[in-house]
Design an enzyme around this catalytic site. Structure first.
Site, PDB file in Angstrom:
ATOM      1  N   THR A 162      -5.366   0.492  24.324  1.00 27.66           N
ATOM      2  CA  THR A 162      -4.256   0.326  25.267  1.00 27.66           C
ATOM      3  C   THR A 162      -4.283  -1.103  25.781  1.00 27.66           C
ATOM      4  O   THR A 162      -5.356  -1.652  26.014  1.00 27.66           O
ATOM      5  CB  THR A 162      -4.460   1.309  26.446  1.00 27.66           C
ATOM      6  OG1 THR A 162      -4.353   2.636  25.964  1.00 27.66           O
ATOM      7  CG2 THR A 162      -3.450   1.076  27.561  1.00 27.66           C
ATOM      8  N   GLY A 192      -0.245  10.186  28.656  1.00 30.78           N
ATOM      9  CA  GLY A 192      -1.487   9.811  29.320  1.00 30.78           C
ATOM     10  C   GLY A 192      -1.239   9.128  30.648  1.00 30.78           C
ATOM     11  O   GLY A 192      -0.169   9.226  31.251  1.00 30.78           O
ATOM     12  N   THR A 213      -7.263   1.036  31.219  1.00 28.96           N
ATOM     13  CA  THR A 213      -7.380   1.509  29.839  1.00 28.96           C
ATOM     14  C   THR A 213      -8.453   2.582  29.789  1.00 28.96           C
ATOM     15  O   THR A 213      -9.415   2.520  30.551  1.00 28.96           O
ATOM     16  CB  THR A 213      -7.760   0.338  28.902  1.00 28.96           C
ATOM     17  OG1 THR A 213      -8.293   0.861  27.670  1.00 28.96           O
ATOM     18  CG2 THR A 213      -8.820  -0.576  29.483  1.00 28.96           C
ATOM     19  N   HIS A 215      -9.611   6.907  29.006  1.00 24.36           N
ATOM     20  CA  HIS A 215      -9.335   8.338  28.849  1.00 24.36           C
ATOM     21  C   HIS A 215      -8.337   8.792  29.916  1.00 24.36           C
ATOM     22  O   HIS A 215      -8.701   9.087  31.050  1.00 24.36           O
ATOM     23  CB  HIS A 215     -10.657   9.095  28.961  1.00 24.36           C
ATOM     24  CG  HIS A 215     -10.538  10.566  28.774  1.00 24.36           C
ATOM     25  ND1 HIS A 215     -11.634  11.385  28.653  1.00 24.36           N
ATOM     26  CD2 HIS A 215      -9.467  11.383  28.688  1.00 24.36           C
ATOM     27  CE1 HIS A 215     -11.233  12.636  28.513  1.00 24.36           C
ATOM     28  NE2 HIS A 215      -9.931  12.656  28.531  1.00 24.36           N
TER      29      HIS A 215
HETATM   30  N1  GLY Z   1      -5.162   5.300  28.491  1.00 25.99           N
HETATM   31  C1  GLY Z   1      -4.339   5.638  27.424  1.00 25.99           C
HETATM   32  C2  GLY Z   1      -4.098   7.062  27.264  1.00 25.99           C
HETATM   33  O1  GLY Z   1      -4.929   7.877  27.642  1.00 25.99           O
HETATM   34  O2  GLY Z   1      -3.077   7.430  26.753  1.00 25.99           O
END
Ligand code: GLY
Length: 293
Positions: A162, A192, A213, A215
């Site tokens: 990301t 997300g 950026t 999870h």
């Molecule tokens: N941080 C990017 C996502 O989880 O989509």
């Protein structure tokens, strides 16, 4: 000049062989943003310019090179925020546009809405004259992970590339921009943290600016970017705020891949990540620059 641009190309664990390419990518992005700032342009224009460069770079999970979902399709999310008046625009699940960040900005500036998704976002992009392309063009890059059927499982730790940017311009305005293809093998329709205000990014001239950026499912639960900005607003230096919000994520949710870049209203910067790499670059002052990963 007090202007600053700080960009990142994503926090990840599995790209030792791409470290140099990612360093070069964030340098190009930072230089694009700096060119805007050095010419007297706005922080908003600078973060958009920087993110466009990374969306065009197939090394990164944004625009060209986006990870694929479980249907082997691209679905991209992006947000932009203007710290002057808390302007915010975002798109999610966008499929046929090479630069989702531009559509996010159009949502902010040309609609009464903040977040537009899927077919509606593409319809709006077409209406605004934004070029659309076959999805195959976006998956042609070397950074794209074409999934074999057996790999079509959700891999939250593959949210690593990301991209994001934060900037301060000569007038003292802050802005943030974030763009992503999301996580590998995600469920079609999954969104997300990246396009969600305060999660993927945040900008408030009174608090600071953040681009994150990692999870997304974990980061949105602690409103990662806004939490970091609130810490800066309470007087914490950005480096400490970046480290504190990562500790918070880990304390409340266990290890989750994440990274963040922060910029204070006075132009101090901070960055932290808990992965092997997060290519990031900063340009300020008379054009001084550093690049780290
Ligand atoms: N941080 C990017 C996502 O989880 O989509």
């Amino acid at each position: 000049m007090k202007a600053v641009i700080l960009v990142h190309g994503g926090a990840g664990n599995d790209f030792d062989d791409r470290v140099e390419a990612c360093r070069q990518g964030v340098e190009r992005a930072a230089r694009a943003g700096w060119q805007v700032l050095a010419g007297g342009g706005s922080a908003l224009d600078a973060v958009e310019a920087a993110v466009r460069v990374m969306e065009d770079d197939p090394q990164f999970d944004a625009g060209h090179g986006s990870f694929l979902n479980a249907n082997n399709e691209v679905e991209m999310d992006a947000m932009i925020m203007d710290g002057r008046e808390l302007g915010y625009g975002a798109v999610a699940g966008l499929q046929r546009v090479a630069n989702p960040i531009g559509v996010a900005r159009l949502v902010m500036e040309r609609t009464p809405h903040s977040l537009v998704v899927g077919a509606g976002a593409e319809q709006f992009a077409r209406l605004m004259g934004v070029p659309v392309c076959p999805m195959e063009e976006l998956v042609a890059g070397s950074g794209t992970h074409l999934l074999r059927p057996e790999d079509r499982v959700f891999r939250p730790d593959d949210a690593g590339d990301t991209v994001g940017a934060v900037a301060l311009d000569a007038s003292g305005a802050l802005a943030a921009a974030v763009s992503t293809g999301g996580t590998a093998g995600k469920m079609p329709g999954r969104v997300g943290d990246s396009p969600l205000i305060g999660c993927g990014g945040y900008a408030d001239n009174e608090l600071g600016a953040a681009a994150s950026t990692g999870h997304g499912e974990a980061m949105m639960k602690v409103v990662f970017s806004k939490t970091a900005c609130d810490l800066m607003g309470g007087g914490m230096p950005p480096q400490q705020a970046a480290e504190a919000v990562l500790r918070l994520l880990e304390r409340r949710l266990g290890y989750r891949q994440a990274g963040i870049i922060l910029l204070s209203p006075s132009g101090e910067v901070g960055s932290a990540f808990n992965t092997h790499h997060m290519a990031h670059a900063c340009i300020w002052g008379e054009g001084e620059m550093w690049i780290k990963d």
